[in-house]
Design an enzyme around this catalytic site. Structure first.
Site, short mmCIF file in Angstrom:
data_model
loop_
_atom_site.label_atom_id
_atom_site.label_comp_id
_atom_site.label_asym_id
_atom_site.label_seq_id
_atom_site.Cartn_x
_atom_site.Cartn_y
_atom_site.Cartn_z
N GLU A 288 51.92 -8.00 120.78
CA GLU A 288 50.96 -8.44 120.94
C GLU A 288 49.80 -7.67 121.14
O GLU A 288 50.28 -6.28 120.86
CB GLU A 288 51.80 -8.26 122.64
CG GLU A 288 50.78 -8.89 123.90
CD GLU A 288 51.50 -8.53 125.28
OE1 GLU A 288 51.06 -9.37 125.98
OE2 GLU A 288 52.10 -7.53 125.59
N LYS B 171 50.62 -17.29 126.60
CA LYS B 171 51.02 -16.82 127.15
C LYS B 171 51.43 -16.91 128.40
O LYS B 171 50.80 -17.16 129.19
CB LYS B 171 51.01 -14.97 127.61
CG LYS B 171 51.59 -14.13 127.82
CD LYS B 171 51.61 -12.75 128.34
CE LYS B 171 52.69 -11.64 129.16
NZ LYS B 171 51.92 -10.47 129.03
N CYS C 30 55.76 -10.62 125.59
CA CYS C 30 55.77 -9.70 126.07
C CYS C 30 56.68 -10.48 127.37
O CYS C 30 57.70 -10.63 127.84
CB CYS C 30 54.74 -9.30 126.86
SG CYS C 30 54.94 -7.05 126.86
#
Length: 273
Positions: A40, A111, A152
């Site tokens: 990330e 994300k 994440c």
């Protein structure tokens, strides 16, 4: 399927980060990796919105994306950029890219789940204050694998991974910059759980260590880039230093695990409490 995972300590200087990333990708390709994954925010780890505004670019302007596409083409490899922090209008996006051996972007994933947490009085994150969340799951075929994308904090939402697995994913990517505190408590357990629940390989390239900052606070991340097999066994752990890890995946293990525990086909409808 031979893969390479990059474990990085990215600073808030995108130019410096790019040089290190390119060197490790070249090293991975020299070791025979046909697919390489980065963590990330490969381009910039920063706690300062002012600094991000000054150094981040739009997708069309971003030097990381341009040069890594060219590198994938010259090396003839598949490349997953775990994510880049990018400008998007008056806000930012945390965007993952899949690049094919021709150097072309064939998939993007923004994300979905924003990291809005208070880990301690001294460690608070409000990603949604500046970043725009994605709204769709993404899966992409890569040679014999079907790869589901995530980033994440998505890791804490198992419904995303179940949906990807039920759509046919065999490998799930979880690039991360996990907090050192929550990483020690939860990282290994959550990644093993997602592998067991889905019968997929988990490939999680991570940021690690103390990230140098010219503005704002420096940040600590947990590291331990992992590869977990579909039975939930950890087959590679990169520890706590920046490094390249090479792992060979036997994708036949996916069918074997799902035949032993076919839970993906056992969903039931039920009423809530």
């Amino acid at each position: 399927m031979r893969i390479g995972l990059l474990q990085l300590t990215s600073s808030d200087n995108p130019g410096e980060n790019l040089a290190r990333t390119i060197a490790l990708i070249r090293h991975g390709a020299s070791k025979g990796a046909r697919f390489i994954a980065t963590p990330e925010v490969t381009n910039c780890v920063s706690t300062s919105r002012t600094h991000q505004t000054a150094v981040l670019q739009t997708e069309g302007e971003d030097r990381h994306l341009e040069e890594l596409c060219g590198l994938a083409r010259s090396l003839g490899i598949w490349l997953s950029i775990g994510s880049l922090a990018l400008k998007s209008g008056d806000r930012f996006v945390n965007r993952s890219f899949m690049i094919d051996p021709r150097g072309e972007v064939i998939a993007r994933y923004d994300k979905i789940h924003m990291f809005d947490v208070e880990i301690s009085p001294d460690e608070t994150y409000r990603e949604s204050d500046a970043y725009t969340a994605g709204d769709r799951a993404v899966m992409v075929p890569v040679e014999e694998a079907k790869i589901g994308l995530s980033i994440c904090y998505d890791l804490r939402f198992p419904q995303l991974y179940r949906a990807l697995a039920q759509a046919g994913a065999t490998v799930l990517l979880v690039p991360a910059a996990f907090s050192a505190v929550t990483g020690e408590a939860h990282w290994h357990t959550l990644l093993r759980a997602r592998a067991i629940e889905t019968g997929c390989f988990i490939v999680a390239a991570a940021q690690v260590g103390t990230h140098p900052a010219t503005r704002g606070k420096s940040r600590q991340t947990y590291g331990h880039s992992l590869v977990v097999n579909p039975w939930g066994e950890i087959i590679s752990d990169a520890g706590t230093e920046p490094r390249l890890t090479i792992v060979d995946l036997d994708l036949s293990e996916v069918d074997k695990a799902r035949q032993r525990i076919p839970s993906l086909s056992h969903d039931r409808d039920f009423e809530g409490p």
